[in-house]
Write an enzyme that holds these catalytic residues in place. Structure first.
Site, short mmCIF file in Angstrom:
data_model
loop_
_atom_site.label_atom_id
_atom_site.label_comp_id
_atom_site.label_asym_id
_atom_site.label_seq_id
_atom_site.Cartn_x
_atom_site.Cartn_y
_atom_site.Cartn_z
N HIS A 168 0.85 -1.19 0.00
CA HIS A 168 0.00 0.00 0.00
C HIS A 168 0.89 1.24 0.00
O HIS A 168 1.16 1.83 1.04
CB HIS A 168 -0.92 0.01 1.22
CG HIS A 168 -2.01 -1.00 1.13
ND1 HIS A 168 -3.12 -0.83 0.35
CD2 HIS A 168 -2.13 -2.23 1.69
CE1 HIS A 168 -3.90 -1.90 0.45
NE2 HIS A 168 -3.31 -2.76 1.25
N LYS A 175 -16.29 -0.90 -9.38
CA LYS A 175 -16.19 0.35 -10.15
C LYS A 175 -16.89 0.20 -11.50
O LYS A 175 -17.48 1.14 -12.02
CB LYS A 175 -14.71 0.69 -10.39
CG LYS A 175 -13.92 0.97 -9.13
CD LYS A 175 -12.43 1.09 -9.48
CE LYS A 175 -11.56 1.10 -8.21
NZ LYS A 175 -10.12 1.05 -8.54
#
Length: 621
Positions: A154, A595
């Site tokens: 991340h 998405k």
């Protein structure tokens, strides 16, 4: 009669929250003191005013407070804004630490009261028993299961390791504070004089850590490197996984009545192997990640073996040992006369020397302690595990079960789970990159000048032909593109790493944006090119890395089962997978599908893809 598991009573569920409130107030007071001392009274009073207005608006829906708060915030200078943001950021972090501690505290209270909590192993297994499923059946099911939590990189993580470490220290100080209070409650009043001093010392340590937080830069100046990401991930192994996962297995075995539980839970990692969209990940970062992982695992084992050597001071003048144990002691390079009647200590000194030599070979690092010089390195984790089991068997055969349970058995479980590699590093790259590399290899070898322009069926036919050809594609002396060299170097590094750190070090090759069967065949061909696939597809071939398609869009999910069905229908593919371990991993992307189609469509299509794939592989079996 078997009864359903008992949950906490409503009265106990509404436990007194006073300890949580006390911890939050303590940490808030310390933070306030630090802000007053470091930033001045005016800054502290400004933050307090904002806090009180926020509470009034949120708790009492006070619209006047809302207006006053908005006016106050709009009038802040840049420096004041930063100070306010830092104050409330750290307060929320400290409050979260207090809440985490309170959750653990309440769980302990429930356990002492004989209650169980939702989500616990006890509740899950009790429900299975209530449903008539025996512990043996559960253990047998786990023996054929595989669960692997995977840590991913991340780069947008805003918290620095320095801040995370300081917050972990504060969390440990909250635990210590509870222990001081428990001790105070268990002694007579006339013996309680030390407790206020201990609490005061504990608070001063917290104050030092909160001051450290306040004077530590909250954000980084530069972007994290892959090496930084590796170190951040490894900090969790050192503080949590290496010790807690063996405890989890011990809890399972206790709940299952000591039925042996297979090591079905292993750790996975993408950091160092996930190249999709990250050009900074390459063969060098992969090897660096594996070396650092091995360093963490081996140093943990070295520490545990050292402490075992101190604990297992058993003398053959008082207790016998098995012949295999005696032989292990005799092979040890330890010749100290003071330990000649202590076979376990002698053996463990030899084990430590071999581990230290393995650390040097695999990572270049040196062990912290040396009773004898490092020598005769373990080549595999299995060799180390075999020696530990020799020690375990001898102890169990001579009434030493209590000595096994405390440290040796958790160490054995840790070696089973973590090996010398710590976590399996998954390789990942986008399918279009594989296509570019294969196209270049085929063009340079004058086999196909325009591979990428072929239709899907033509690509499949050509790739199958290449997989049935024993010859490599690379032409000696040719200079390939940077992409081709970099991608092939990853496969070569994987081959080397599996030989060096163990086969569990790298098991999966994930293909992002899998849209066709040829996407899977291309990765098989690249494995064959470097020696990760052995033999030809039409022979008795095997491949080392599981080819893992990742279906990421709504359309990809709908095509998942048809693609896998067509892949397994190709001549030789099903037998190749069976000979290579009969494992097939498939990844279904929830983020991109969300998405792409929204949360409802995403979940529906994920469910449909899962059920279709289960039906497909049921039919393959």
């Amino acid at each position: 009669m078997i009864q359903p598991p008992k949950s906490a009573s409503p009265a106990r569920t509404k436990d007194n929250e006073r300890p949580l409130v006390e911890d939050i107030r303590l940490l808030g007071r310390i933070l306030g003191d630090v802000i007053r001392e470091q930033e001045g009274v005016a800054a502290f009073e400004l933050i307090e005013q904002i806090r009180k207005l926020s509470v009034a608006f949120r708790r009492d829906a006070d619209h006047e407070a809302d207006k006053a708060l908005k006016k106050l915030l709009k009038g802040l200078s840049g420096d004041q804004t930063v100070s306010v943001i830092r104050a409330f950021t750290y307060f929320s972090h400290l409050a979260n630490l207090a809440e985490d501690r309170h959750h653990i505290r309440r769980r302990a209270i429930h356990e002492r009261a004989g209650d169980t909590q939702e989500g616990s192993i006890e509740v899950a297994l009790a429900r299975l028993r209530w449903a008539g499923i025996s512990p043996r059946t559960i253990a047998n099911t786990l023996a054929t299961s595989f669960v692997s939590p995977v840590l991913t990189a991340h780069p947008t993580e805003v918290q620095r390791k320095s801040i995370l470490d300081a917050e972990r220290d504060i969390a440990q100080l909250l635990v210590a504070r509870d222990d001081i209070k428990v001790k105070a409650a268990s002694v007579n009043a006339n013996k309680d004089a030390l407790t206020p001093r201990e609490l005061a010392a504990n608070e001063e340590q917290m104050r030092a850590r909160v001051l450290q937080l306040w004077q530590t830069r909250l954000l980084r100046f530069t972007k994290l490197t892959v090496a930084d990401e590796v170190e951040n991930a490894l900090s969790y192994y050192e503080s949590t996984f290496l010790r807690e996962i063996p405890k989890l297995y011990a809890d399972l075995e206790r709940e299952l009545g000591q039925h042996p539980v297979h090591s079905f839970l292993r750790m996975g990692q993408w950091i160092g192997g996930d190249r999709d969209g990250n050009p900074n990940v390459n063969a060098q970062t992969l090897i660096h990640a594996l070396r650092r992982q091995a360093d963490v695992a081996l140093r943990h084992y070295l520490t545990e073996v050292h402490y075992l050597g101190g604990e297992l001071s058993l003398s053959t003048m008082l207790v016998d040992c098995l012949p295999d144990m005696q032989a292990l002691a005799e092979r040890s390079p330890d010749t100290n006369e003071h330990r000649k009647d202590e076979p376990y200590r002698r053996a463990l000194i030899g084990v430590y020397a071999r581990l230290a030599a393995a650390l040097k070979d695999l990572t270049g690092g040196d062990a912290a302690r040396h009773a004898v010089a490092p020598q005769n390195a373990y080549k595999t984790a299995e060799e180390f595990l075999a020696d530990l089991r020799t020690i375990e068997a001898s102890l169990l055969a001579h009434h030493g079960a209590a000595l096994v349970a405390q440290r040796l058995h958790p160490l054995i479980r840790a070696v089973e789970v973590f090996g010398f590699h710590l976590a399996t590093v998954d390789l990942r790259q986008s399918s279009d990159k594989h296509e570019e590399v294969v196209a270049e290899l085929l063009a340079v070898a004058r086999i196909e000048a325009a591979y990428s322009s072929l239709d899907e069926m033509a690509k499949r036919a050509l790739l199958l032909k290449m997989l049935n050809d024993a010859r490599p594609l690379r032409v000696l002396g040719n200079v390939y593109s940077e992409l081709a060299r970099s991608e092939l170097a990853i496969f070569e590094a994987a081959l080397s790493a599996r030989a060096r750190f163990g086969k569990e070090a790298i098991r999966h090759y994930i293909i992002s944006h899998t849209e066709t069967v040829s996407d899977l065949l291309e990765v098989l061909l690249l494995q064959k090119e470097v020696g990760l696939m052995h033999g030809t597809l039409d022979g008795a071939s095997t491949n080392d890395l599981i080819v893992v398609p990742l279906f990421e869009t709504i359309e990809d999910l709908r095509n998942a089962a048809p693609i896998m069905r067509a892949f397994y229908a190709l001549p030789g593919v099903a037998k190749l997978v069976q000979r290579s371990g009969a494992e097939q991993d498939i990844m279904l992307g929830y983020s991109d599908t969300n998405k792409d189609g929204g949360i409802f469509t995403s979940n529906w299509e994920l469910y449909r893809a899962e059920t279709a794939l289960v039906e497909l592989f049921d039919s393959v079996n």
